[in-house]
Write a protein that holds these residues in place. Structure first.
Motif, PDB file in Angstrom:
ATOM      1  N   TRP A  39       0.914  -0.966  -0.076  1.00 21.43           N
ATOM      2  CA  TRP A  39       0.100  -0.048   0.014  1.00 21.43           C
ATOM      3  C   TRP A  39       0.754   1.155   0.079  1.00 21.43           C
ATOM      4  O   TRP A  39       1.805   1.167   0.900  1.00 21.43           O
ATOM      5  N   LEU A  67       0.066  14.527  -0.142  1.00 21.47           N
ATOM      6  CA  LEU A  67       0.109  13.109   0.281  1.00 21.47           C
ATOM      7  C   LEU A  67       0.442  12.331  -1.079  1.00 21.47           C
ATOM      8  O   LEU A  67       1.299  11.432  -1.069  1.00 21.47           O
ATOM      9  N   SER A  68      -0.057  12.826  -2.172  1.00 23.39           N
ATOM     10  CA  SER A  68       0.113  12.218  -3.561  1.00 23.39           C
ATOM     11  C   SER A  68       1.889  12.193  -3.754  1.00 23.39           C
ATOM     12  O   SER A  68       2.308  11.272  -4.348  1.00 23.39           O
ATOM     13  N   ARG A  70       4.049  12.069  -1.846  1.00 18.51           N
ATOM     14  CA  ARG A  70       4.932  11.492  -0.695  1.00 18.51           C
ATOM     15  C   ARG A  70       4.762  10.075  -0.919  1.00 18.51           C
ATOM     16  O   ARG A  70       5.540   9.313  -0.674  1.00 18.51           O
ATOM     17  N   VAL A  71       3.475   9.622  -1.438  1.00 18.40           N
ATOM     18  CA  VAL A  71       3.257   8.192  -1.505  1.00 18.40           C
ATOM     19  C   VAL A  71       3.475   7.788  -2.993  1.00 18.40           C
ATOM     20  O   VAL A  71       3.309   6.497  -2.888  1.00 18.40           O
ATOM     21  N   GLN A  73       1.579   8.039  -5.548  1.00 18.88           N
ATOM     22  CA  GLN A  73       0.048   7.657  -6.234  1.00 18.88           C
ATOM     23  C   GLN A  73      -0.782   8.842  -6.305  1.00 18.88           C
ATOM     24  O   GLN A  73      -0.697   9.713  -5.344  1.00 18.88           O
ATOM     25  N   ARG A 279       0.484   4.610   8.715  1.00 11.39           N
ATOM     26  CA  ARG A 279       1.280   5.243   7.772  1.00 11.39           C
ATOM     27  C   ARG A 279       0.589   6.682   7.303  1.00 11.39           C
ATOM     28  O   ARG A 279       1.430   7.470   7.240  1.00 11.39           O
ATOM     29  N   LEU A 280      -0.715   6.485   7.163  1.00  9.18           N
ATOM     30  CA  LEU A 280      -1.452   7.592   6.820  1.00  9.18           C
ATOM     31  C   LEU A 280      -1.205   8.842   7.871  1.00  9.18           C
ATOM     32  O   LEU A 280      -1.030  10.045   7.744  1.00  9.18           O
ATOM     33  N   GLU A 283       2.158  10.401   7.799  1.00  6.74           N
ATOM     34  CA  GLU A 283       2.318  11.318   6.516  1.00  6.74           C
ATOM     35  C   GLU A 283       1.469  12.554   6.434  1.00  6.74           C
ATOM     36  O   GLU A 283       1.985  13.584   6.323  1.00  6.74           O
TER      37      GLU A 283
END
Length: 335
Positions: A39, A67-68, A70-71, A73, A279-280, A283
């Motif tokens: 994920w 967030l996009s 950093r992860v 996606q 994790r969320l 972040e």
């Protein structure tokens, strides 16, 4: 077939069955068999149960963009407005608990549970808290024609003239409406409620003197106060608010238990894996510490409030009890 041959055949069948069952179990275990999907491996959707361009929408898009990055996606903000936020909230509650659908909400999410005879979600059981995100301060304001220079004078005026003065809100059941009813319960002030369909009309009539008072966001009130069109008598916070440091709090003026803020939080459907939630949370907290994010939220009258998921969980539970009591005592209805 002899009895011995049949018995051997049965034993071989049982062994084959046990081997097959063991292989299937191994595939189901983390780290064994097929590799688990990492994920996130596809786009994430943040549901906003209100219209585009609102403060909560700006908040979701600001955090979503970061967030996009950093992860790695895409993070899509999907507006599902209607029924005071209940439509979008239900959609998020019914989504798969896999970390790919989140809900950005405000404390009306909790208030609605007591305002409506039934809502299509449970604020505690339908979601798992991810992170608190921001707070917006509220202020008690009056039209300058109101003959009261302080909150104490205003309370006396409203008590001595029951039903003469009116207050505006963006609508029945909004935080501004419930905040004023809480103030009335705690002070005995007598004001007549005039609900509007949104903040714009309410503020316009407050400025024009058609209504005399309102609890509204500080950042919406400041520009009018500086122009002499509004008088700010109190802020509904524990501490004074930057940008309005000359406005005392309710508590400083002897009005206890009347603090109300607009808190915003990120939630996920119940059952979302704990590692994904952790994790969320990490972040989001790092994103909220970024100077450009702080600046963007400040323009919306919001202060970043990074924190643990459990902190948001306690806010939901505490407010659920608090507002159920206020709504019952004030006999508030959405009808």
């Amino acid at each position: 077939m002899s009895q011995n041959t049949a018995s051997m055949s049965q034993r071989r069948g049982r062994r084959q069955f046990m081997l097959l069952a063991g292989a299937m179990a191994a595939l189901a275990l983390p780290g064994l068999g097929m590799a688990q999907e990492a994920w996130p491996s596809r786009p994430i959707t943040i549901v906003v149960p209100f219209t585009p361009g609102t403060g909560i929408d700006v908040l979701a898009r600001t955090l979503g963009q970061k967030l996009s990055q950093r992860v790695g996606q895409p993070v899509i903000v999907e507006n599902k407005a209607g029924a005071s936020g209940n439509i979008g909230t239900e959609a998020a509650a019914r989504a798969a608990p896999d970390g790919y659908t989140l809900l950005m909400t405000v404390n009306t999410f909790v208030m609605n549970a007591s305002l409506y005879k039934s809502v299509p979600y449970d604020p505690v059981k339908s979601f798992v808290p991810v992170a608190p995100t921001a707070q917006g301060a509220l202020t008690f304001a009056v039209n300058p024609a109101v003959p009261a220079k302080t909150l104490t004078e205003a309370i006396r005026l409203f008590k001595d003239n029951p039903g003469k003065y009116t207050y505006a809100s963006p609508g029945n059941g909004t935080p501004q409406h419930l905040a004023m009813e809480l103030f009335k319960l705690n002070t005995g002030a007598d004001l007549l409620h005039v609900p509007y369909k949104g903040s714009a009309g309410a503020i316009t009539d407050l400025l024009g003197g058609q209504v005399q008072a309102m609890i509204l966001p500080v950042h919406s009130a400041l520009v009018h106060a500086k122009a002499g069109k509004l008088r700010l008598l109190a802020v509904a916070q524990d501490k004074r608010v930057p940008g309005a440091s000359d406005v005392p709090t309710f508590a400083e003026q002897g009005v206890a238990n009347s603090n109300v803020d607009l808190w915003y939080g990120l939630l996920a459907p119940a059952g979302t894996p704990a590692p994904v939630v952790a994790r969320l949370n990490s972040e989001i907290n790092q994103i909220l510490a970024m100077p450009d994010v702080t600046e963007a939220l400040d323009k919306q009258g919001m202060v970043p409030t990074p924190g643990k998921a459990d902190t948001l969980g306690m806010m939901v539970k505490n407010d659920l009890v608090r507002w159920a009591d206020v709504i019952k005592r004030a006999k508030i209805s959405t009808d």
